[in-house]
Design a protein around this motif. Structure first.
Motif, mmCIF file in Angstrom:
data_model
loop_
_atom_site.group_PDB
_atom_site.id
_atom_site.type_symbol
_atom_site.label_atom_id
_atom_site.label_comp_id
_atom_site.label_asym_id
_atom_site.label_seq_id
_atom_site.Cartn_x
_atom_site.Cartn_y
_atom_site.Cartn_z
ATOM 1 N N ASP A 202 21.615 24.694 25.947
ATOM 2 C CA ASP A 202 22.610 25.652 25.453
ATOM 3 C C ASP A 202 23.662 25.002 24.569
ATOM 4 O O ASP A 202 24.543 25.690 24.042
ATOM 5 C CB ASP A 202 23.307 26.336 26.630
ATOM 6 N N GLY A 203 23.577 23.678 24.407
ATOM 7 C CA GLY A 203 24.499 22.979 23.519
ATOM 8 C C GLY A 203 25.783 22.498 24.162
ATOM 9 O O GLY A 203 26.737 22.154 23.453
ATOM 10 N N ALA A 204 25.832 22.462 25.511
ATOM 11 C CA ALA A 204 27.034 21.987 26.196
ATOM 12 C C ALA A 204 27.183 20.481 26.012
ATOM 13 O O ALA A 204 26.212 19.726 26.130
ATOM 14 C CB ALA A 204 26.970 22.332 27.684
ATOM 15 N N SER A 205 28.398 20.040 25.759
ATOM 16 C CA SER A 205 28.660 18.612 25.601
ATOM 17 C C SER A 205 28.606 17.923 26.960
ATOM 18 O O SER A 205 28.585 18.573 28.015
ATOM 19 C CB SER A 205 30.035 18.400 24.963
ATOM 20 N N GLN A 206 28.601 16.598 26.922
ATOM 21 C CA GLN A 206 28.539 15.847 28.171
ATOM 22 C C GLN A 206 29.773 16.105 29.029
ATOM 23 O O GLN A 206 29.672 16.218 30.261
ATOM 24 C CB GLN A 206 28.395 14.347 27.876
ATOM 25 N N TRP A 207 30.953 16.183 28.394
ATOM 26 C CA TRP A 207 32.170 16.473 29.143
ATOM 27 C C TRP A 207 32.124 17.873 29.746
ATOM 28 O O TRP A 207 32.548 18.087 30.884
ATOM 29 C CB TRP A 207 33.384 16.309 28.240
ATOM 30 N N ARG A 208 31.599 18.856 28.986
ATOM 31 C CA ARG A 208 31.495 20.216 29.501
ATOM 32 C C ARG A 208 30.530 20.274 30.674
ATOM 33 O O ARG A 208 30.765 20.992 31.660
ATOM 34 C CB ARG A 208 31.041 21.147 28.374
ATOM 35 N N ARG A 209 29.441 19.533 30.593
ATOM 36 C CA ARG A 209 28.503 19.497 31.718
ATOM 37 C C ARG A 209 29.135 18.883 32.958
ATOM 38 O O ARG A 209 28.926 19.351 34.079
ATOM 39 C CB ARG A 209 27.241 18.720 31.324
ATOM 40 N N PHE A 210 29.925 17.833 32.734
ATOM 41 C CA PHE A 210 30.594 17.190 33.856
ATOM 42 C C PHE A 210 31.614 18.146 34.489
ATOM 43 O O PHE A 210 31.709 18.248 35.715
ATOM 44 C CB PHE A 210 31.285 15.912 33.381
ATOM 45 N N ARG A 211 32.369 18.857 33.645
ATOM 46 C CA ARG A 211 33.427 19.738 34.142
ATOM 47 C C ARG A 211 32.876 21.027 34.751
ATOM 48 O O ARG A 211 33.433 21.524 35.737
ATOM 49 C CB ARG A 211 34.378 20.068 32.993
ATOM 50 N N SER A 212 31.801 21.550 34.200
ATOM 51 C CA SER A 212 31.293 22.858 34.637
ATOM 52 C C SER A 212 30.158 22.763 35.644
ATOM 53 O O SER A 212 29.874 23.761 36.331
ATOM 54 C CB SER A 212 30.822 23.673 33.419
ATOM 55 N N ILE A 213 29.500 21.622 35.738
ATOM 56 C CA ILE A 213 28.375 21.489 36.667
ATOM 57 C C ILE A 213 28.661 20.443 37.739
ATOM 58 O O ILE A 213 28.609 20.729 38.940
ATOM 59 C CB ILE A 213 27.075 21.127 35.912
ATOM 60 N N THR A 214 29.003 19.225 37.297
ATOM 61 C CA THR A 214 29.153 18.124 38.244
ATOM 62 C C THR A 214 30.296 18.362 39.220
ATOM 63 O O THR A 214 30.107 18.298 40.442
ATOM 64 C CB THR A 214 29.378 16.811 37.483
ATOM 65 N N VAL A 215 31.477 18.619 38.693
ATOM 66 C CA VAL A 215 32.649 18.769 39.565
ATOM 67 C C VAL A 215 32.521 19.953 40.519
ATOM 68 O O VAL A 215 32.749 19.798 41.734
ATOM 69 C CB VAL A 215 33.934 18.856 38.727
ATOM 70 N N PRO A 216 32.142 21.162 40.049
ATOM 71 C CA PRO A 216 32.009 22.273 41.015
ATOM 72 C C PRO A 216 30.977 22.017 42.106
ATOM 73 O O PRO A 216 31.227 22.322 43.278
ATOM 74 C CB PRO A 216 31.594 23.459 40.127
ATOM 75 N N LEU A 217 29.819 21.470 41.753
ATOM 76 C CA LEU A 217 28.786 21.228 42.756
ATOM 77 C C LEU A 217 29.096 20.015 43.624
ATOM 78 O O LEU A 217 28.443 19.800 44.651
ATOM 79 C CB LEU A 217 27.425 21.054 42.077
ATOM 80 N N LEU A 218 30.093 19.236 43.224
ATOM 81 C CA LEU A 218 30.508 18.073 44.006
ATOM 82 C C LEU A 218 31.677 18.393 44.936
ATOM 83 O O LEU A 218 32.117 17.531 45.695
ATOM 84 C CB LEU A 218 30.893 16.927 43.062
ATOM 85 N N THR A 219 32.191 19.614 44.880
ATOM 86 C CA THR A 219 33.358 19.962 45.687
ATOM 87 C C THR A 219 33.151 19.810 47.201
ATOM 88 O O THR A 219 34.110 19.456 47.897
ATOM 89 C CB THR A 219 33.814 21.402 45.371
ATOM 90 N N PRO A 220 31.955 20.065 47.781
ATOM 91 C CA PRO A 220 31.812 19.773 49.219
ATOM 92 C C PRO A 220 32.046 18.307 49.547
ATOM 93 O O PRO A 220 32.694 17.981 50.554
ATOM 94 C CB PRO A 220 30.365 20.193 49.516
#
Length: 303
Positions: A202-220
């Motif tokens: 979808d064209g998401a940058s690496q920072w956007r992937r980190f902020r929108s995928i990594t951090v939310p799924l890492l919250t537990p």
């Protein structure tokens, strides 16, 4: 005939239910026998001391809670403990960043780096304190020698008000960082790679992937590390005692809640007053943990 058959079925069902109930009662004993040693240990070394401490905190052996509420040392030790906790909690974002770097594809010796980060967490606090006392030494310490190379005259870290507690907190941050890196690393590996592939398409940058995928799924994992770190930080004593030393003149102004308890109970010898301090520590840790569990419903992603 039909009535007789119905009664026969009823008798058989009653016998069968009775046999099953007796079997359940017999089976129900064995689990308790297996957990009995654990229950005895918890009752002897945790529950009974808490109840005994609660009782002593109200007896004439020591002193009541009114004196504790009016004691400025209580609020000073709470402030020192909170400052230490805030500094050590900086290890959460640092641990996330380090874990993300260690999980980069193609990174060589990643497991070796993880071991290096984790070693301080399992090292003896006294040994860690001895090493850091040399580093913080105001006359020949490595830290002040490094600062002198750039023209900065470093202070006497462990004997200067305002610097001593921060120095101890830095050691606590360094010691607990390995635990955060390991937990966050495991959390990162549990995130499905398909999410990143779809975001990249979808064209998401690496920072956007980190902020929108990594951090939310890492919250537990973030929640778990935050709770554990907060509880351990409110109980910190050994690093403070070992780095500053019992004869340090600034120790009374830098003491934590647990050191306040130790001082009143084992140095001054006021057991009842120390019991009241211990109950305050228990209540503060319980309230902090309760608040964290309440707030996690708003920001922890469970799906």
């Amino acid at each position: 005939m039909t009535s007789f058959a119905a009664r026969l079925r009823s008798v058989r069902a009653t016998r069968r239910d009775g046999a099953e109930a007796r079997s359940r009662r017999r089976d129900g004993v064995w689990p308790w026998l297996f957990v009995l040693p654990l229950l005895i240990g918890i009752g002897t070394f945790f529950i009974w001391p808490i109840l005994q401490t609660f009782y002593f905190s109200f007896t004439e052996w020591g002193i009541n809670y009114g004196r504790l509420i009016a004691d400025p040392k209580l609020y000073g030790s709470i402030g020192n403990t909170l400052l230490y906790t805030v500094i050590v909690l900086l290890g959460v974002p640092i641990g996330i960043a380090l874990a993300a770097l260690l999980n980069l594809p193609g990174l060589r010796f990643a497991n070796f780096y993880r071991v290096l980060f984790f070693l301080p967490y399992i090292a003896m606090p006294t040994a860690v304190a001895m090493v850091w006392r040399i580093i913080f030494n105001g006359d020949f310490g490595v830290l002040n020698w490094t600062l002198s190379l750039v023209g900065i005259d470093g202070p006497y870290w462990t004997s200067t008000p305002g610097f001593a507690l921060v120095a101890v907190a830095i050691v606590g941050l360094w010691s607990s960082l390995g635990f955060a890196v390991i937990v966050f690393g495991a959390g990162l590996k549990a995130i499905p790679p398909e999410y990143y592939e779809a975001a990249e398409i979808d064209g998401a940058s690496q920072w956007r992937r980190f902020r929108s995928i990594t951090v939310p799924l890492l919250t537990p994992s973030i929640f778990f590390v935050t709770v554990v770190t907060t509880i351990s930080s409110f109980q910190f004593f050994d690093l403070l005692y070992a780095i500053l030393g019992s004869s340090n003149p600034i120790l009374p102004k830098s003491m934590s809640l647990v050191y306040f308890f130790y001082r009143e109970g084992f140095v001054v010898g006021d057991k009842g007053y120390a019991a009241a301090i211990a109950m305050v520590i228990l209540v503060i840790i319980g309230l902090a943990t309760l608040v964290q569990f309440r707030l996690q419903r708003k920001w922890v992603v469970n799906d």
